[in-house]
Design a protein around this motif. Structure first.
Motif, PDB file in Angstrom:
ATOM      1  N   UNK A 165      -8.552   1.273  -5.947  1.00 24.67           N
ATOM      2  CA  UNK A 165      -8.661   0.515  -7.195  1.00 24.67           C
ATOM      3  C   UNK A 165      -7.757  -0.709  -7.185  1.00 24.67           C
ATOM      4  N   UNK A 166      -6.518  -0.539  -6.741  1.00 18.87           N
ATOM      5  CA  UNK A 166      -5.551  -1.635  -6.826  1.00 18.87           C
ATOM      6  C   UNK A 166      -5.670  -2.633  -5.674  1.00 18.87           C
ATOM      7  N   UNK A 167      -6.074  -2.169  -4.508  1.00 24.77           N
ATOM      8  CA  UNK A 167      -6.092  -3.038  -3.333  1.00 24.77           C
ATOM      9  C   UNK A 167      -7.490  -3.451  -2.895  1.00 24.77           C
ATOM     10  N   UNK A 168      -8.493  -2.694  -3.286  1.00 21.76           N
ATOM     11  CA  UNK A 168      -9.833  -2.991  -2.824  1.00 21.76           C
ATOM     12  C   UNK A 168     -10.063  -2.592  -1.376  1.00 21.76           C
ATOM     13  N   UNK A 169      -9.155  -1.810  -0.823  1.00 18.81           N
ATOM     14  CA  UNK A 169      -9.300  -1.334   0.548  1.00 18.81           C
ATOM     15  C   UNK A 169      -9.971   0.030   0.542  1.00 18.81           C
ATOM     16  N   UNK A 170     -10.792   0.299   1.535  1.00 15.82           N
ATOM     17  CA  UNK A 170     -11.354   1.634   1.708  1.00 15.82           C
ATOM     18  C   UNK A 170     -10.284   2.499   2.363  1.00 15.82           C
ATOM     19  N   UNK A 171      -9.962   3.623   1.765  1.00 21.71           N
ATOM     20  CA  UNK A 171      -8.983   4.538   2.346  1.00 21.71           C
ATOM     21  C   UNK A 171      -9.751   5.516   3.228  1.00 21.71           C
ATOM     22  N   UNK A 186       0.837  -1.196   0.000  1.00 23.33           N
ATOM     23  CA  UNK A 186       0.000   0.000   0.000  1.00 23.33           C
ATOM     24  C   UNK A 186       0.873   1.247   0.000  1.00 23.33           C
ATOM     25  N   UNK A 187       1.975   1.236   0.741  1.00 26.14           N
ATOM     26  CA  UNK A 187       2.888   2.385   0.767  1.00 26.14           C
ATOM     27  C   UNK A 187       3.493   2.647  -0.612  1.00 26.14           C
ATOM     28  N   UNK A 188       3.861   1.596  -1.331  1.00 27.22           N
ATOM     29  CA  UNK A 188       4.416   1.773  -2.676  1.00 27.22           C
ATOM     30  C   UNK A 188       3.376   2.332  -3.635  1.00 27.22           C
ATOM     31  N   UNK A 189       2.167   1.824  -3.558  1.00 26.93           N
ATOM     32  CA  UNK A 189       1.102   2.326  -4.435  1.00 26.93           C
ATOM     33  C   UNK A 189       0.824   3.791  -4.131  1.00 26.93           C
ATOM     34  N   UNK A 190       0.752   4.141  -2.856  1.00 27.72           N
ATOM     35  CA  UNK A 190       0.519   5.537  -2.469  1.00 27.72           C
ATOM     36  C   UNK A 190       1.667   6.423  -2.931  1.00 27.72           C
ATOM     37  N   UNK A 191       2.895   5.943  -2.777  1.00 24.69           N
ATOM     38  CA  UNK A 191       4.061   6.721  -3.200  1.00 24.69           C
ATOM     39  C   UNK A 191       4.095   6.960  -4.692  1.00 24.69           C
ATOM     40  N   UNK A 192       3.798   5.933  -5.458  1.00 24.67           N
ATOM     41  CA  UNK A 192       3.782   6.096  -6.917  1.00 24.67           C
ATOM     42  C   UNK A 192       2.662   7.035  -7.349  1.00 24.67           C
ATOM     43  N   UNK A 219     -10.088  -4.150   6.247  1.00 24.83           N
ATOM     44  CA  UNK A 219     -10.832  -3.621   5.100  1.00 24.83           C
ATOM     45  C   UNK A 219     -10.471  -2.185   4.768  1.00 24.83           C
ATOM     46  N   UNK A 220      -9.642  -1.566   5.599  1.00 28.58           N
ATOM     47  CA  UNK A 220      -9.363  -0.148   5.437  1.00 28.58           C
ATOM     48  C   UNK A 220      -7.874   0.134   5.517  1.00 28.58           C
ATOM     49  N   UNK A 221      -7.504   1.290   4.980  1.00 31.49           N
ATOM     50  CA  UNK A 221      -6.123   1.746   5.057  1.00 31.49           C
ATOM     51  C   UNK A 221      -6.125   3.247   5.338  1.00 31.49           C
ATOM     52  N   UNK A 222      -5.098   3.695   6.039  1.00 33.86           N
ATOM     53  CA  UNK A 222      -4.870   5.119   6.281  1.00 33.86           C
ATOM     54  C   UNK A 222      -3.437   5.418   5.869  1.00 33.86           C
ATOM     55  N   UNK A 281      -4.176   9.414  -4.545  1.00 33.00           N
ATOM     56  CA  UNK A 281      -3.745   8.291  -3.707  1.00 33.00           C
ATOM     57  C   UNK A 281      -4.944   7.423  -3.323  1.00 33.00           C
ATOM     58  N   UNK A 282      -6.046   8.059  -2.939  1.00 39.15           N
ATOM     59  CA  UNK A 282      -7.246   7.291  -2.572  1.00 39.15           C
ATOM     60  C   UNK A 282      -7.720   6.443  -3.742  1.00 39.15           C
ATOM     61  N   UNK A 283      -7.809   7.047  -4.931  1.00 36.50           N
ATOM     62  CA  UNK A 283      -8.267   6.283  -6.101  1.00 36.50           C
ATOM     63  C   UNK A 283      -7.340   5.111  -6.403  1.00 36.50           C
ATOM     64  N   UNK A 284      -6.032   5.339  -6.351  1.00 33.76           N
ATOM     65  CA  UNK A 284      -5.076   4.280  -6.686  1.00 33.76           C
ATOM     66  C   UNK A 284      -5.142   3.122  -5.682  1.00 33.76           C
ATOM     67  N   UNK A 285      -5.141   3.440  -4.396  1.00 35.34           N
ATOM     68  CA  UNK A 285      -5.155   2.383  -3.377  1.00 35.34           C
ATOM     69  C   UNK A 285      -6.473   1.622  -3.411  1.00 35.34           C
TER      70      UNK A 285
END
Length: 158
Positions: free
Chosen positions: A123-129, A41-47, A90-93, A117-121
């Motif tokens: 979409x890619x992870x299925x987690x609610x940000x 999740x950190x890599x996806x958010x960073x990218x 189910x969630x990420x912050x 970042x919210x859209x990417x995480x």
């Protein structure tokens, strides 16, 4: 089936839902469970954050200094520098420390980074940000070019 758990998220997958949907789509089925590590999740958010114009760099001054030393020694400057992530079932912050380019409207930039970042995480992870907190730690000032051509017009080096 082997299950890896090192600060990972476990999410459930409801039948009939696609993995790219927003808001906590599940990754657990009757045939198995998918876990997503914090580092992923950190890599996806960073990218995702790096894709926004006006973002110069990430991390606090100390983190950038260590990154420069690591880079000078041949180490990789990680895409997760400046990213702090908490992943639940189910969630990420996400917390992001960034350096902005001079002249950029910081509130607009923060909102653009947050949304991307919210859209990417999601979409890619299925987690609610649940939140993306942004700390602006510095402003990158334009470097003034001190290179002046010699008076006679000849190049300084041949």
């Amino acid at each position: 089936m082997t299950e890896t758990r090192t600060s990972t998220a476990t999410v459930e997958h409801a039948p009939g839902r696609s993995l790219g949907t927003q808001g906590g789509s599940s990754l657990v089925t009757e045939r198995g469970r998918t876990t997503i590590a914090d580092e992923v999740v950190a890599k996806i958010a960073g990218m995702a954050a790096r894709e926004i114009d006006g973002v110069h760099d990430f991390g606090t001054g100390t983190a950038r200094a260590f990154g420069a030393i690591r880079g000078a020694l041949g180490g990789e400057d990680g895409v997760t520098r400046g990213m702090s992530v908490e992943v639940g079932e189910r969630q990420a912050a996400v917390d992001i420390h960034l350096i902005v380019e001079y002249g950029v409207a910081i509130p607009d930039l923060a909102q653009a980074v947050r949304s991307h970042v919210i859209r990417a995480v999601e979409r890619m992870c299925g987690l609610e940000v649940t939140e993306v907190n942004i700390a602006v730690d510095d402003v990158h000032l334009p470097r003034q070019q001190e290179q002046q051509a010699p008076a006679d017009g000849e190049p300084r080096v041949q």
